[in-house]
Each structure stands twice: as structure tokens, then as C-alpha cells.
Design a protein around this motif. Structure first.
Motif, PDB file in Angstrom:
ATOM      1  N   GLY A 218     -12.057 -10.572 -75.759  1.00  0.00           N
ATOM      2  CA  GLY A 218     -12.232  -9.789 -76.988  1.00  0.00           C
ATOM      3  C   GLY A 218     -12.148  -8.288 -76.775  1.00  0.00           C
ATOM      4  N   ALA A 219     -12.236  -7.837 -75.518  1.00  0.00           N
ATOM      5  CA  ALA A 219     -12.440  -6.407 -75.248  1.00  0.00           C
ATOM      6  C   ALA A 219     -11.290  -5.516 -75.724  1.00  0.00           C
ATOM      7  N   GLY A 220     -10.054  -6.015 -75.583  1.00  0.00           N
ATOM      8  CA  GLY A 220      -8.880  -5.189 -75.869  1.00  0.00           C
ATOM      9  C   GLY A 220      -8.952  -4.510 -77.231  1.00  0.00           C
ATOM     10  N   GLN A 221      -9.386  -5.259 -78.210  1.00  0.00           N
ATOM     11  CA  GLN A 221      -9.465  -4.779 -79.574  1.00  0.00           C
ATOM     12  C   GLN A 221     -10.474  -3.643 -79.758  1.00  0.00           C
ATOM     13  N   TRP A 222     -11.438  -3.567 -78.847  1.00  0.00           N
ATOM     14  CA  TRP A 222     -12.533  -2.608 -79.002  1.00  0.00           C
ATOM     15  C   TRP A 222     -12.435  -1.416 -78.073  1.00  0.00           C
ATOM     16  N   LEU A 223     -11.465  -1.461 -77.151  1.00  0.00           N
ATOM     17  CA  LEU A 223     -11.365  -0.387 -76.166  1.00  0.00           C
ATOM     18  C   LEU A 223     -10.367   0.677 -76.589  1.00  0.00           C
ATOM     19  N   ALA A 224     -10.664   1.918 -76.203  1.00  0.00           N
ATOM     20  CA  ALA A 224      -9.719   3.012 -76.366  1.00  0.00           C
ATOM     21  C   ALA A 224      -8.629   2.846 -75.309  1.00  0.00           C
ATOM     22  N   PRO A 225      -7.465   3.533 -75.479  1.00  0.00           N
ATOM     23  CA  PRO A 225      -6.460   3.514 -74.414  1.00  0.00           C
ATOM     24  C   PRO A 225      -7.110   3.961 -73.100  1.00  0.00           C
ATOM     25  N   GLN A 226      -6.815   3.265 -72.012  1.00  0.00           N
ATOM     26  CA  GLN A 226      -7.418   3.537 -70.697  1.00  0.00           C
ATOM     27  C   GLN A 226      -8.910   3.192 -70.633  1.00  0.00           C
ATOM     28  N   GLY A 227      -9.367   2.459 -71.627  1.00  0.00           N
ATOM     29  CA  GLY A 227     -10.779   2.059 -71.620  1.00  0.00           C
ATOM     30  C   GLY A 227     -11.035   0.996 -70.561  1.00  0.00           C
ATOM     31  N   ALA A 228     -12.276   0.959 -70.078  1.00  0.00           N
ATOM     32  CA  ALA A 228     -12.619   0.024 -68.993  1.00  0.00           C
ATOM     33  C   ALA A 228     -13.640  -1.006 -69.449  1.00  0.00           C
ATOM     34  N   LEU A 229     -13.525  -2.173 -68.845  1.00  0.00           N
ATOM     35  CA  LEU A 229     -14.550  -3.204 -69.006  1.00  0.00           C
ATOM     36  C   LEU A 229     -15.149  -3.474 -67.634  1.00  0.00           C
ATOM     37  N   LEU A 230     -16.482  -3.484 -67.579  1.00  0.00           N
ATOM     38  CA  LEU A 230     -17.183  -3.796 -66.327  1.00  0.00           C
ATOM     39  C   LEU A 230     -18.221  -4.869 -66.625  1.00  0.00           C
ATOM     40  N   MET A 231     -18.168  -5.960 -65.860  1.00  0.00           N
ATOM     41  CA  MET A 231     -19.122  -7.040 -66.093  1.00  0.00           C
ATOM     42  C   MET A 231     -19.814  -7.452 -64.800  1.00  0.00           C
ATOM     43  N   GLU A 232     -21.106  -7.716 -64.903  1.00  0.00           N
ATOM     44  CA  GLU A 232     -21.813  -8.334 -63.785  1.00  0.00           C
ATOM     45  C   GLU A 232     -21.564  -9.841 -63.842  1.00  0.00           C
ATOM     46  N   HIS A 233     -21.569 -10.482 -62.661  1.00  0.00           N
ATOM     47  CA  HIS A 233     -21.368 -11.936 -62.622  1.00  0.00           C
ATOM     48  C   HIS A 233     -22.059 -12.508 -61.406  1.00  0.00           C
ATOM     49  N   GLY A 234     -21.988 -13.815 -61.254  1.00  0.00           N
ATOM     50  CA  GLY A 234     -22.653 -14.494 -60.145  1.00  0.00           C
ATOM     51  C   GLY A 234     -21.972 -14.242 -58.801  1.00  0.00           C
ATOM     52  N   TRP A 235     -22.690 -14.544 -57.741  1.00  0.00           N
ATOM     53  CA  TRP A 235     -22.226 -14.249 -56.368  1.00  0.00           C
ATOM     54  C   TRP A 235     -20.905 -14.941 -56.029  1.00  0.00           C
ATOM     55  N   LEU A 256     -16.711  -5.103 -57.129  1.00  0.00           N
ATOM     56  CA  LEU A 256     -17.504  -4.184 -56.303  1.00  0.00           C
ATOM     57  C   LEU A 256     -18.633  -4.937 -55.611  1.00  0.00           C
ATOM     58  N   PRO A 257     -18.800  -4.668 -54.313  1.00  0.00           N
ATOM     59  CA  PRO A 257     -19.879  -5.343 -53.584  1.00  0.00           C
ATOM     60  C   PRO A 257     -21.230  -4.667 -53.818  1.00  0.00           C
ATOM     61  N   ASP A 258     -22.291  -5.468 -53.843  1.00  0.00           N
ATOM     62  CA  ASP A 258     -23.639  -4.906 -53.904  1.00  0.00           C
ATOM     63  C   ASP A 258     -24.088  -4.525 -52.486  1.00  0.00           C
ATOM     64  N   LEU A 259     -25.340  -4.122 -52.340  1.00  0.00           N
ATOM     65  CA  LEU A 259     -25.811  -3.655 -51.034  1.00  0.00           C
ATOM     66  C   LEU A 259     -25.752  -4.751 -49.974  1.00  0.00           C
ATOM     67  N   ALA A 260     -25.800  -6.003 -50.429  1.00  0.00           N
ATOM     68  CA  ALA A 260     -25.729  -7.114 -49.482  1.00  0.00           C
ATOM     69  C   ALA A 260     -24.278  -7.518 -49.194  1.00  0.00           C
ATOM     70  N   GLY A 261     -23.315  -6.762 -49.773  1.00  0.00           N
ATOM     71  CA  GLY A 261     -21.909  -7.061 -49.517  1.00  0.00           C
ATOM     72  C   GLY A 261     -21.340  -8.148 -50.426  1.00  0.00           C
ATOM     73  N   VAL A 262     -22.111  -8.550 -51.441  1.00  0.00           N
ATOM     74  CA  VAL A 262     -21.660  -9.614 -52.346  1.00  0.00           C
ATOM     75  C   VAL A 262     -21.016  -8.983 -53.582  1.00  0.00           C
ATOM     76  N   GLU A 263     -19.826  -9.462 -53.942  1.00  0.00           N
ATOM     77  CA  GLU A 263     -19.146  -8.921 -55.129  1.00  0.00           C
ATOM     78  C   GLU A 263     -19.876  -9.377 -56.380  1.00  0.00           C
ATOM     79  N   ARG A 264     -20.492  -8.448 -57.083  1.00  0.00           N
ATOM     80  CA  ARG A 264     -21.347  -8.780 -58.227  1.00  0.00           C
ATOM     81  C   ARG A 264     -20.887  -8.145 -59.533  1.00  0.00           C
ATOM     82  N   VAL A 265     -19.932  -7.218 -59.443  1.00  0.00           N
ATOM     83  CA  VAL A 265     -19.449  -6.538 -60.639  1.00  0.00           C
ATOM     84  C   VAL A 265     -17.926  -6.499 -60.560  1.00  0.00           C
ATOM     85  N   THR A 266     -17.267  -6.850 -61.657  1.00  0.00           N
ATOM     86  CA  THR A 266     -15.807  -6.774 -61.691  1.00  0.00           C
ATOM     87  C   THR A 266     -15.386  -5.971 -62.914  1.00  0.00           C
ATOM     88  N   GLY A 267     -14.380  -5.131 -62.719  1.00  0.00           N
ATOM     89  CA  GLY A 267     -13.935  -4.285 -63.826  1.00  0.00           C
ATOM     90  C   GLY A 267     -12.443  -4.048 -63.775  1.00  0.00           C
TER      91      GLY A 267
END
Ligand code: GLN
Length: 273
Positions: A218-235, A256-267
Motif C-alpha cells: 500500500g505504501a506507494g500511494q502514500w509516499l512522496a517521490p523518493q519516499g522511503a519505507l522502513l519496517m521492523e520484522h522478525g529475526w 539493517l543489522p541490530d547490535l547482535a548482528g541480526v537483520e531486524r529492519v528493512t527499507g
């Protein structure tokens, strides 16, 4: 007469939790407890402490008992209507703030805001930003509004499911979300703090990717040009979320990895690549 010292000898709580509950009951700093640990304790206060101790020993999260949890150096009011802010979610806020660097008066949306912690931290760090937060739970929004007011953050709150909550205004430079991403079959839902947290904030009642998918699509419709989406997710969801974002029209998709090196956010950036 009982003293903190004698009560602590009989308590099954870890020392830190024992002290946190007493600080809460007596409304004193931790050093006070140490200096006064031989003093007689008011029986009414001891009774109050025992009530809270029983709740804790029954597994209730400390944050709900105290009504507060720290996130990014700030105290957020919490209730069982909201997910308790987690330290790993600070990564999402930091990544969001990095995306906003160099943008003047950016517009930001936090989907499923809960305590409001993400939206409020962004608003406080970027007073020039216009920040909106949505939640499908009216009770959660009450908590978020209270936090925004206490912390002096200007956030517009909207009630409803994901984008349905919003009035028809798009153009967000950044959409952030920590949605429910635990699969219905995950045994963790029946363990520890999670047993006490709102199911709607934890699980999509499906494979764990349903909310992440809905938000990305759904994000495309709500984002400005060059707008970003960032979501947290499971390990273990980073690769799946990257795939979802790429097939939803996002480019420069990274995890992006958290302090433990686990990828927890994707954008990613919409309509690129
Ligand atoms: N991070 C939480 C946990 O693993 C889950 C939060 C969520 O589903 N958004 O306990």
C-alpha cells in the motif's frame, strides 16, 4: 516491624526487580532504598508491595506493573493495550532519522503506533517534521496521545487499520512501522511477556508476513517521490521482506543489522531501481 532488608530476604524476586517495585511503591530513588534498608516499613506499603510482587511472580511484565518503559532515553507510559517498546526498535527510529537528514519539514507516518514511541521520538528529534501515527486500537491511541502530550511532541493521531486510518493526504517522505510479525504458530506467543501483550500488536494470525506485505503493497500511494519505507520484522524474515518490498515497487532495498548482528529492519526507496 518489617524492613526492606527483611522483606528482601523472603522475596523470590531478583534484587533489581525487588528494588524497582519498592521505588515504585515509595516513589523514591534507588539510593534511598539502600540508605534506608533497615527502617521499619509502613504495613500498608508492604501490602501494596506484596500485591505487585505477586503480579510479577505470576509473569506479568515489569513495564505493565510500573506503567512505564524507557525508550531512546525517554519514559513512555505503557498499558496492556500496547506493545512494550523494545530496545531493537531504536534501530528503526535511528534509520528513519537518517533518511530524514537533509530533508526540510519532512512528512512522516508511523503505522501501528502503539505507545507512540517511534512517532514521538522522530517528532522530538525533528521538530520541523510533520508526524502522523495510526493505530487500529482506540485504547492504544489514548496511550500514544498521553505520551505525546507528556513528552511535548506534536503528532497527529488517526484511528483505523493501516492506511485506512488516514485522511486522503499522501506525500509522506517516510513511512515507518513495527507491525505484528510473529507467525500464529510461533510458540513464543505463549511465553514470557508476550502472553500479556495485545495479540493484535504481535501476530498477524497467519504466516507473520501479512501485515508487512499489506504495508509494503500500500505504501506507494502514500509516499512522496523518493519516499522511503522502513519496517521492523522478525529475526528470520529479512530476505522475505526484501522480496516483498522489491515486488512492491521499491528500489535500494536493504536490511539493517541490530547490535547482535541480526537483520531486524528493512527499507527501500519507492520507484527506484
Ligand atoms: N519484537 C517483538 C518480539 O519479538 C515483536 C513485536 C512485533 O511483532 N512487532 O517480541
Amino acid at each position: 516491624m518489617e524492613s526492606l532488608r527483611s522483606l528482601s530476604r523472603d522475596s523470590a524476586l531478583p534484587r533489581l526487580e525487588f528494588q524497582m517495585l519498592w521505588q515504585h511503591v515509595l516513589q523514591v530513588p534507588r539510593v534511598w532504598l539502600i540508605a534506608h534498608d533497615g527502617d521499619p516499613v509502613d504495613p500498608a506499603k508492604a501490602a501494596r508491595f506484596r500485591e505487585l510482587q505477586a503480579r510479577r511472580l505470576a509473569g506479568e511484565p515489569m513495564a505493565y506493573i510500573l506503567g512505564v518503559r524507557e525508550f531512546m532515553g525517554r519514559d513512555f507510559h505503557v498499558s496492556p493495550a500496547v506493545l512494550i517498546p523494545r530496545p531493537e526498535t531504536e534501530l528503526l527510529v535511528e534509520a528513519g532519522l537518517r533518511h530524514l537528514e537533509g530533508l526540510k519539514s519532512p512528512r512522516v507516518l508511523d503505522l501501528g503506533t502503539g505507545t507512540g514511541a517511534i512517532a514521538i521520538c522522530i517528532a522530538l528529534d525533528r521538530p520541523d517534521a510533520r508526524v502522523a501515527g495510526s493505530d487500529s486500537s482506540a485504547q492504544a491511541l489514548d496511550v500514544a496521545k498521553r505520551n505525546a502530550q507528556t513528552l511535548g511532541a506534536a503528532v497527529d493521531f488517526f484511528h483505523g487499520s493501516w492506511y485506512d486510518a488516514l485522511p486522503a493526504i499522501g506525500g509522506f517522505d517516510l513511512i515507518v512501522s513495527n507491525p505484528p510479525y510473529i507467525a500464529a504458530s510461533d510458540p513464543h506467543l505463549k511465553q514470557g511477556d508476550l502472553r500479556f501483550e495485545p495479540a493484535s500488536a504481535l501476530t498477524d494470525h497467519g504466516d507473520g508476513l501479512a501485515a508487512l506485505r499489506e504495508i509494503a503493497q500500500g505504501a506507494g500511494q502514500w509516499l512522496a517521490p523518493q519516499g522511503a519505507l522502513l519496517m521492523e520484522h522478525g529475526w528470520d524474515q529479512a530476505a522475505a521482506v526484501r522480496g516483498i518490498m522489491e515486488s512492491s515497487g521499491f528500489g535500494r532495498v536493504t536490511s539493517l543489522p541490530d547490535l547482535a548482528g541480526v537483520e531486524r529492519v528493512t527499507g527501500g526507496i519507492y520507484n527506484e531501481g
